[in-house]
Design an enzyme around this catalytic site. Structure first.
Site, PDB file in Angstrom:
ATOM      1  N   ASN A  61      23.095  89.141  88.090  1.00 32.83           N
ATOM      2  CA  ASN A  61      23.501  87.899  87.192  1.00 32.83           C
ATOM      3  C   ASN A  61      24.896  88.465  86.434  1.00 32.83           C
ATOM      4  OD1 ASN A  61      21.732  89.471  85.705  1.00 32.83           O
ATOM      5  ND2 ASN A  61      21.429  87.917  84.241  1.00 32.83           N
ATOM      6  N   GLU A  63      26.817  86.713  83.233  1.00 35.00           N
ATOM      7  CA  GLU A  63      27.063  85.831  82.179  1.00 35.00           C
ATOM      8  C   GLU A  63      28.530  85.545  81.840  1.00 35.00           C
ATOM      9  OE1 GLU A  63      22.387  86.344  80.560  1.00 35.00           O
ATOM     10  OE2 GLU A  63      24.217  86.888  79.110  1.00 35.00           O
ATOM     11  N   CYS A  72      24.204  83.474  88.921  1.00 34.80           N
ATOM     12  CA  CYS A  72      22.779  84.168  88.976  1.00 34.80           C
ATOM     13  C   CYS A  72      22.974  85.514  90.151  1.00 34.80           C
ATOM     14  CB  CYS A  72      21.721  83.199  89.617  1.00 34.80           C
ATOM     15  SG  CYS A  72      21.221  81.959  88.459  1.00 34.80           S
ATOM     16  N   GLU A  74      21.087  85.855  92.518  1.00 34.27           N
ATOM     17  CA  GLU A  74      20.628  85.392  93.891  1.00 34.27           C
ATOM     18  C   GLU A  74      21.918  85.096  94.553  1.00 34.27           C
ATOM     19  OE1 GLU A  74      16.971  84.481  91.559  1.00 34.27           O
ATOM     20  OE2 GLU A  74      18.953  84.698  91.180  1.00 34.27           O
ATOM     21  N   CYS A 111      16.106  80.097  89.994  1.00 37.41           N
ATOM     22  CA  CYS A 111      16.320  78.719  89.557  1.00 37.41           C
ATOM     23  C   CYS A 111      16.518  77.688  90.677  1.00 37.41           C
ATOM     24  CB  CYS A 111      17.477  78.808  88.802  1.00 37.41           C
ATOM     25  SG  CYS A 111      19.178  79.063  89.544  1.00 37.41           S
ATOM     26  N   CYS A 114      19.966  78.339  92.716  1.00 38.75           N
ATOM     27  CA  CYS A 114      19.791  79.311  93.656  1.00 38.75           C
ATOM     28  C   CYS A 114      18.734  78.898  95.075  1.00 38.75           C
ATOM     29  CB  CYS A 114      19.185  80.443  92.964  1.00 38.75           C
ATOM     30  SG  CYS A 114      20.418  81.262  91.917  1.00 38.75           S
TER      31      CYS A 114
END
Length: 159
Positions: A61, A63, A72, A74, A111, A114
């Site tokens: 991930n 940010e 993310c 994934e 999420c 993803c």
């Protein structure tokens, strides 16, 4: 009124119960968490994708102070895999997460965004992608994205 029941199958295994190939993929996802850029949430996620040719691709991930600008683990992993090896399906995707002190006690699922990317990756290659969700206690093994996203929106609706 009509009621529709949807069932999903998830196997919960211990690390020791995995075969060597899955343990190696879980280890790669766990190692990737150390490369996460998560200065705001302090929640580091790593993912590792095993491609059909045996290559393992990892991502984390990332940010950003403007939260929607991050991504993310994934999606980072799958987009990298697809851009570097566009002809290689993803056989298995492993996901691990940790907070500042340790890996989590329970597996975390991807999420919604993803999940949609996982589904599109499966549809792109016309084959399901196994998913391994790591935690210290259990590893959830799913045999495809349909178990994460049973009522999914895919390309078939755009025709």
């Amino acid at each position: 009124m009509k009621e529709i029941k949807i069932e999903i199958n998830i196997r919960a295994l211990r690390y020791e119960e995995l075969d060597e190939k899955d343990r190696k993929l879980i280890d790669a996802a766990k190692e990737a968490t150390a490369r996460s850029y998560a200065p705001y949430s302090r929640f580091s996620v790593g993912a590792a994708a095993l491609l059909a040719n045996g290559v393992i691709v990892t991502g984390t991930n990332q940010e950003n102070a403007a939260y929607p600008s991050g991504t993310c683990a994934e999606r980072t992993t799958l987009f990298y895999a697809n851009s570097q090896s566009p002809d290689q399906p993803v056989d298995t995707l492993a996901i691990a997460a940790r907070n500042e002190s340790d890996f989590l006690e329970s597996p975390i699922p991807p999420c919604g965004a993803c999940r949609q990317v996982l589904l599109e990756t499966e549809q792109r290659f016309h084959q399901p992608m196994r998913i391994l969700l790591y935690s210290k206690n259990d590893i959830y093994v799913l045999e495809g994205t349909k178990d994460l996203l049973p009522l999914s929106f895919g390309s078939e609706y755009l025709k």
